[in-house]
Design an enzyme around this catalytic site. Structure first.
Site, PDB file in Angstrom:
ATOM      1  N   SER A  48      -2.481   1.543   9.970  1.00 40.02           N
ATOM      2  CA  SER A  48      -1.738   1.628   8.709  1.00 40.02           C
ATOM      3  C   SER A  48      -1.957   2.990   8.058  1.00 40.02           C
ATOM      4  O   SER A  48      -2.805   3.785   8.489  1.00 40.02           O
ATOM      5  CB  SER A  48      -2.177   0.522   7.748  1.00 40.02           C
ATOM      6  OG  SER A  48      -3.541   0.694   7.377  1.00 40.02           O
TER       7      SER A  48
ATOM      8  N   TYR B 283     -17.800   4.787  -2.841  1.00 36.54           N
ATOM      9  CA  TYR B 283     -16.786   5.504  -2.061  1.00 36.54           C
ATOM     10  C   TYR B 283     -17.025   7.005  -2.109  1.00 36.54           C
ATOM     11  O   TYR B 283     -17.041   7.686  -1.079  1.00 36.54           O
ATOM     12  CB  TYR B 283     -15.399   5.176  -2.614  1.00 36.54           C
ATOM     13  CG  TYR B 283     -14.273   5.874  -1.901  1.00 36.54           C
ATOM     14  CD1 TYR B 283     -13.999   5.615  -0.567  1.00 36.54           C
ATOM     15  CD2 TYR B 283     -13.462   6.783  -2.573  1.00 36.54           C
ATOM     16  CE1 TYR B 283     -12.950   6.249   0.089  1.00 36.54           C
ATOM     17  CE2 TYR B 283     -12.409   7.420  -1.940  1.00 36.54           C
ATOM     18  CZ  TYR B 283     -12.156   7.159  -0.607  1.00 36.54           C
ATOM     19  OH  TYR B 283     -11.117   7.795   0.034  1.00 36.54           O
TER      20      TYR B 283
ATOM     21  N   THR C 120      -0.334   4.835   0.119  1.00 36.40           N
ATOM     22  CA  THR C 120      -0.782   3.955   1.196  1.00 36.40           C
ATOM     23  C   THR C 120      -1.299   2.665   0.565  1.00 36.40           C
ATOM     24  O   THR C 120      -1.240   2.488  -0.650  1.00 36.40           O
ATOM     25  CB  THR C 120      -1.917   4.596   2.022  1.00 36.40           C
ATOM     26  OG1 THR C 120      -3.098   4.690   1.202  1.00 36.40           O
ATOM     27  CG2 THR C 120      -1.531   5.992   2.520  1.00 36.40           C
TER      28      THR C 120
END
Length: 263
Positions: free
Chosen positions: A15, A152, A187
């Protein structure tokens, strides 16, 4: 740019950025090795790609030791890897004080240790041939920090540091090392971002929904690979300018990020 008879290995190919890079590299003539956890999605992508000879190698980056062992055993059976693109990863949107510790473990296993494991398995064959490119997708969050992204951002800062060191070490072996730091790209990354319990939040994010089109982002990344850049930032609007603003106006930038109330 033509990549006939070149082999490009892309993780996170099911993806988003990875999928688009696979589509564009295949259109340029490359043979693409597709890796992700979802075999069904990889098979669907493989069938849609231009050309033939594409290969599926399922990988779970959350188990880096298994990745290292699997690819080390497999590498001699694969075509010579011309470009390795470490794209697979997971994001996070949650506050430090609310996060369970395992969230940080998940992020580092996938975004950092999984990347190192695959690179460790592939790099020696490149060094032996004195040819190849190692590309790692970090993030603008690997250059500047903000709220809701302690795990992250930490993992992506680690990728930037690792690639800086790897570039220095492999220069004498003629290996190109590129770090790509995407900003807001359209995305599903926001939907898949982990919450404080380590579960996908499954909701949109304004900056991502209004980010750079993924096809344009992939084109810019392929151009950076072709031009053998060391590090590039690919982003639209503030996400693209954030590292520059942080560099020249750090106090202003820090005050702005402290006031952020959206994830």
């Amino acid at each position: 740019m033509q990549y006939n008879n070149k082999t490009v290995w892309i993780t996170g190919a099911s993806s988003g950025i990875g999928k688009e890079l696979a589509i564009q590299f295949a259109a340029l003539g490359a043979k693409v090795i597709l890796s992700a956890r979802s075999v069904d999605k990889l098979n669907e992508l493989k069938q849609s790609l231009h050309g033939d000879g594409h290969i599926i190698v399922p990988l779970d980056l959350s188990s880096p030791e298994a990745v290292l062992a699997q690819v080390t055993d497999l590498i001699s059976t694969l075509p010579a890897i011309d470009i390795l693109i470490n794209n697979g990863g997971v994001s996070q949107r949650s506050l430090f004080l609310e996060n369970e510790f395992n969230v940080y473990r998940q992020l580092m296993e996938v975004n950092y240790f999984g990347l190192i494991a695959l690179t460790k398995a592939v790099a020696p064959s490149m060094v032996a041939r004195r040819s190849g490119s190692i590309v790692s997708i970090s993030s603008v969050a690997g250059k500047v920090g903000s709220k809701f992204r302690t795990g992250y951002s930490g993992s992506k800062y680690a990728v930037v540091g690792f690639m800086d060191c790897l570039r220095a070490e492999l220069a004498e072996h003629n290996i190109h090392c590129l770090t790509i730091c995407p900003g807001s790209i359209k995305t599903a990354i926001a939907h898949n971002s982990l919450n404080e319990q380590g579960i996908a939040q499954n909701k949109p994010e304004h900056s991502i929904e209004n980010g750079m089109d993924v096809s344009l982002a992939a084109k810019k990344m392929i151009l950076a690979i072709h031009n053998k850049k060391d590090e590039v930032i690919v982003g639209k609007g503030l996400s693209g300018w954030a590292p520059t603003i942080k560099r020249f106006f750090p106090r202003v930038f820090n005050r702005l990020t402290a006031k952020t109330n959206y994830r």
